[in-house]
Design a protein around this motif. Sequence first.
Motif, PDB file in Angstrom:
ATOM      1  N   LEU A 172       0.816  -1.208   0.000  1.00 54.18           N
ATOM      2  CA  LEU A 172       0.000   0.000   0.000  1.00 54.18           C
ATOM      3  C   LEU A 172       0.854   1.266   0.000  1.00 54.18           C
ATOM      4  O   LEU A 172       0.476   2.271  -0.585  1.00 54.18           O
ATOM      5  N   ARG A 173       2.012   1.214   0.659  1.00 52.67           N
ATOM      6  CA  ARG A 173       2.897   2.387   0.665  1.00 52.67           C
ATOM      7  C   ARG A 173       3.830   2.402  -0.543  1.00 52.67           C
ATOM      8  O   ARG A 173       4.684   3.268  -0.648  1.00 52.67           O
ATOM      9  N   ARG A 174       3.654   1.426  -1.405  1.00 52.11           N
ATOM     10  CA  ARG A 174       4.500   1.290  -2.606  1.00 52.11           C
ATOM     11  C   ARG A 174       5.978   1.209  -2.222  1.00 52.11           C
ATOM     12  O   ARG A 174       6.821   1.919  -2.762  1.00 52.11           O
ATOM     13  N   GLN A 204      -4.381  -0.865  13.795  1.00 51.02           N
ATOM     14  CA  GLN A 204      -4.591  -0.860  12.340  1.00 51.02           C
ATOM     15  C   GLN A 204      -5.016   0.519  11.833  1.00 51.02           C
ATOM     16  O   GLN A 204      -4.577   0.974  10.783  1.00 51.02           O
ATOM     17  N   ARG A 205      -5.896   1.201  12.587  1.00 52.13           N
ATOM     18  CA  ARG A 205      -6.383   2.502  12.135  1.00 52.13           C
ATOM     19  C   ARG A 205      -5.237   3.513  12.024  1.00 52.13           C
ATOM     20  O   ARG A 205      -5.178   4.288  11.086  1.00 52.13           O
ATOM     21  N   GLU A 206      -4.364   3.509  13.020  1.00 47.62           N
ATOM     22  CA  GLU A 206      -3.248   4.455  12.982  1.00 47.62           C
ATOM     23  C   GLU A 206      -2.304   4.134  11.824  1.00 47.62           C
ATOM     24  O   GLU A 206      -1.875   5.035  11.099  1.00 47.62           O
ATOM     25  N   LEU A 221      -3.029   2.589   9.098  1.00 50.72           N
ATOM     26  CA  LEU A 221      -3.711   2.920   7.849  1.00 50.72           C
ATOM     27  C   LEU A 221      -3.669   4.427   7.609  1.00 50.72           C
ATOM     28  O   LEU A 221      -3.339   4.883   6.512  1.00 50.72           O
ATOM     29  N   SER A 253      -0.332   5.769   6.645  1.00 46.81           N
ATOM     30  CA  SER A 253       0.067   5.251   5.333  1.00 46.81           C
ATOM     31  C   SER A 253      -0.739   5.915   4.215  1.00 46.81           C
ATOM     32  O   SER A 253      -0.219   6.167   3.131  1.00 46.81           O
ATOM     33  N   TYR A 254      -2.026   6.195   4.494  1.00 48.62           N
ATOM     34  CA  TYR A 254      -2.931   6.699   3.459  1.00 48.62           C
ATOM     35  C   TYR A 254      -2.844   8.211   3.304  1.00 48.62           C
ATOM     36  O   TYR A 254      -2.794   8.730   2.197  1.00 48.62           O
ATOM     37  N   ASP A 255      -2.854   8.928   4.416  1.00 51.68           N
ATOM     38  CA  ASP A 255      -2.904  10.389   4.340  1.00 51.68           C
ATOM     39  C   ASP A 255      -2.192  10.972   5.560  1.00 51.68           C
ATOM     40  O   ASP A 255      -2.807  11.235   6.588  1.00 51.68           O
ATOM     41  N   ARG A 256      -0.903  11.196   5.407  1.00 51.71           N
ATOM     42  CA  ARG A 256      -0.080  11.673   6.535  1.00 51.71           C
ATOM     43  C   ARG A 256      -0.523  13.059   6.991  1.00 51.71           C
ATOM     44  O   ARG A 256      -0.526  13.364   8.170  1.00 51.71           O
ATOM     45  N   ASP A 257      -0.904  13.901   6.012  1.00 55.33           N
ATOM     46  CA  ASP A 257      -1.321  15.259   6.375  1.00 55.33           C
ATOM     47  C   ASP A 257      -2.573  15.221   7.249  1.00 55.33           C
ATOM     48  O   ASP A 257      -2.685  15.958   8.235  1.00 55.33           O
ATOM     49  N   LEU A 292       1.603  21.324   9.348  1.00 58.92           N
ATOM     50  CA  LEU A 292       2.455  20.351   8.650  1.00 58.92           C
ATOM     51  C   LEU A 292       3.882  20.859   8.518  1.00 58.92           C
ATOM     52  O   LEU A 292       4.821  20.062   8.454  1.00 58.92           O
ATOM     53  N   TYR A 315      -9.749  18.861   7.194  1.00 59.49           N
ATOM     54  CA  TYR A 315      -8.858  19.073   6.053  1.00 59.49           C
ATOM     55  C   TYR A 315      -9.353  18.275   4.847  1.00 59.49           C
ATOM     56  O   TYR A 315      -9.606  17.079   4.941  1.00 59.49           O
ATOM     57  N   LEU A 373      -4.532  11.140  -2.872  1.00 57.25           N
ATOM     58  CA  LEU A 373      -4.786   9.884  -2.157  1.00 57.25           C
ATOM     59  C   LEU A 373      -4.636   8.713  -3.117  1.00 57.25           C
ATOM     60  O   LEU A 373      -5.259   8.682  -4.176  1.00 57.25           O
ATOM     61  N   ILE A 427      -4.573   2.766  -4.766  1.00 52.88           N
ATOM     62  CA  ILE A 427      -4.254   1.350  -4.512  1.00 52.88           C
ATOM     63  C   ILE A 427      -4.902   0.851  -3.220  1.00 52.88           C
ATOM     64  O   ILE A 427      -5.149  -0.344  -3.060  1.00 52.88           O
ATOM     65  N   PHE A 428      -5.206   1.756  -2.306  1.00 48.09           N
ATOM     66  CA  PHE A 428      -5.820   1.339  -1.033  1.00 48.09           C
ATOM     67  C   PHE A 428      -7.239   0.828  -1.287  1.00 48.09           C
ATOM     68  O   PHE A 428      -8.044   1.538  -1.893  1.00 48.09           O
ATOM     69  N   TYR A 453     -11.388   9.403  13.541  1.00 48.38           N
ATOM     70  CA  TYR A 453     -10.236   8.861  14.289  1.00 48.38           C
ATOM     71  C   TYR A 453      -9.799   9.802  15.407  1.00 48.38           C
ATOM     72  O   TYR A 453      -9.105   9.388  16.322  1.00 48.38           O
TER      73      TYR A 453
END
Lengths: 289, 240
Positions: free
Chosen positions: A37-39, A169-171, A173, A176-180, B56, B78, B85, B88-89, B102
């Motif tokens: 997922l993070r390539r 898992q949520r953290e 994910l 990995s998906y959207d750091r911002d 950031l 945000y 995004l 692939i996810f 979250y």
Amino acid sequence: MEKLFEILRPDFLLHHALYGSVVVGFVCPLVGVYFILRRLVFWGVALPQVSAAGISFAFMLQGFGWTAFAGNEADERHLAILGALLFTGLAILLLAALDRRGKGASEGRIGALYAAAGAASILFVAWNAAGETEMMSLLKGELVSLSEEDLHAMLNVFGVVTASAFLFQREFLLVSYDRDMAVTLGRNVLLWDVALYSLVGVTISLGVMTVGPLVIFGFLVLPPMAALPWARGITSLSLLASAIGGLSAFAGFFVSYSHDLPLGPVIVVVASAALLVSGLLHELAGRRR
Amino acid sequence: MGTGEPLIRFKHAAIGYGRKVVLSGVDLAVERDAFVGVLGPNGSGKTTLMRTLLGLIPCLKGQLVLSGAGGRPPRLGYVPQKERLDPIFPLSAYDVASMGAYRRFDLMRRLRREDDRPLVERALAACGASALAARAYGDLSGGQKQRVLIARALASEPQLLVLDEPLAGIDVSTQKALIELLRKLKVERGLTVLMVSHRIHVERGLFTHVLLCDEGEATIGPTEEMLSGGRLRALFENEP
């Protein structure tokens, strides 16, 4: 079928090796999904090789008479795990720090690391002929015999890895998906990256000690890729990849045992076949829709 | 910009990356309930300003003060550019929207994920995206993705909503629908909104204020006042 019943018997001579490879098959894909997922697939190639270099380095130290921990076979093994953990941890820290700087070609760095680690693995062994047989069989993916104690230790550590992979898992994910987005929600991205990489490092180090770098790379990449087209969410991806990994390990062990073939390559071939079948089925399902 | 404690205040700030200053002498305030369009040509520092605001990247000099309810920093919602995004996810629209919740996460909630469902469903409904919940996020159209990302931001129960070019790459009719959605959400939820945009023609009626980034400086003012200035008009007069 007779061979199948034979390996399932509790008094099967290689039952520790069977359990060990199946457990590694179940657990590795749980961290491997984040490589996909993070390539970071190339990390999956380089890090097991680095881990093998760490093991090779530990054997070399023992060959030179450095026996701080090593007195008997079990202690030698512990020193080798320590070497694997140290080398893998340092490599992860280095790659992550350079990636955060965002300069240069990431693939180039990983390629260089892979080449250096591969060469070092062989050279460390060359300087210590005593460990050569064991190391070469590890690099080829021949299962090193696991003691009862080692198997239990591995089960405990991999139990913690599995629990952590699902509990956080949520953290994992989110970063990995959207750091911002993670930062705006008040999450400490660096902390969660370190946590994830620590799980990766421990899994790879222990896994390489058990089944070798080739099989670990296979387990990190092939089951998650086979699961990806069918997954609906990160939980289903993790569970499906883990199941494919565990079943590939079991099937690989069975084929290897019944046809007297080297275990590591057989497991990788079985996992590759699973990826092929998954791709074909997904293609067929897509045409029908 | 009105009365009361501003929600956002940059004090003599320099912002940029590493040692590179992109905007200097930034001295501006954004009031609560404002709808601010952050405008400027490519490379003018709009995104850098937004990233600083989101925490950031740090201010290189000066200070950024965020004063939400009770003097605490406001909760941020945000909405990134949808292309950022990775498709692939294997996530559904619901999975993506639920990330906003979250923030409320703690050890017990970790074990009771269903507790977040009403909040996420309300956010999706507010954005007209309830019917998309079960669909794969990667399969959605640009406008649908944007609705889901706005729902994700709403699920974080924000006081300040920051959007990074939400109308880019979307057809005109969908742009108008999204503008109406943002207008409605701002009024209903009392949000302060900052929206980075390349254009002003379609969004003009939406912005109460314009924050213009240009030639290393950032200035803010009421929309009509800013539009009457020659620089902003010159920048956007050829806009289709």
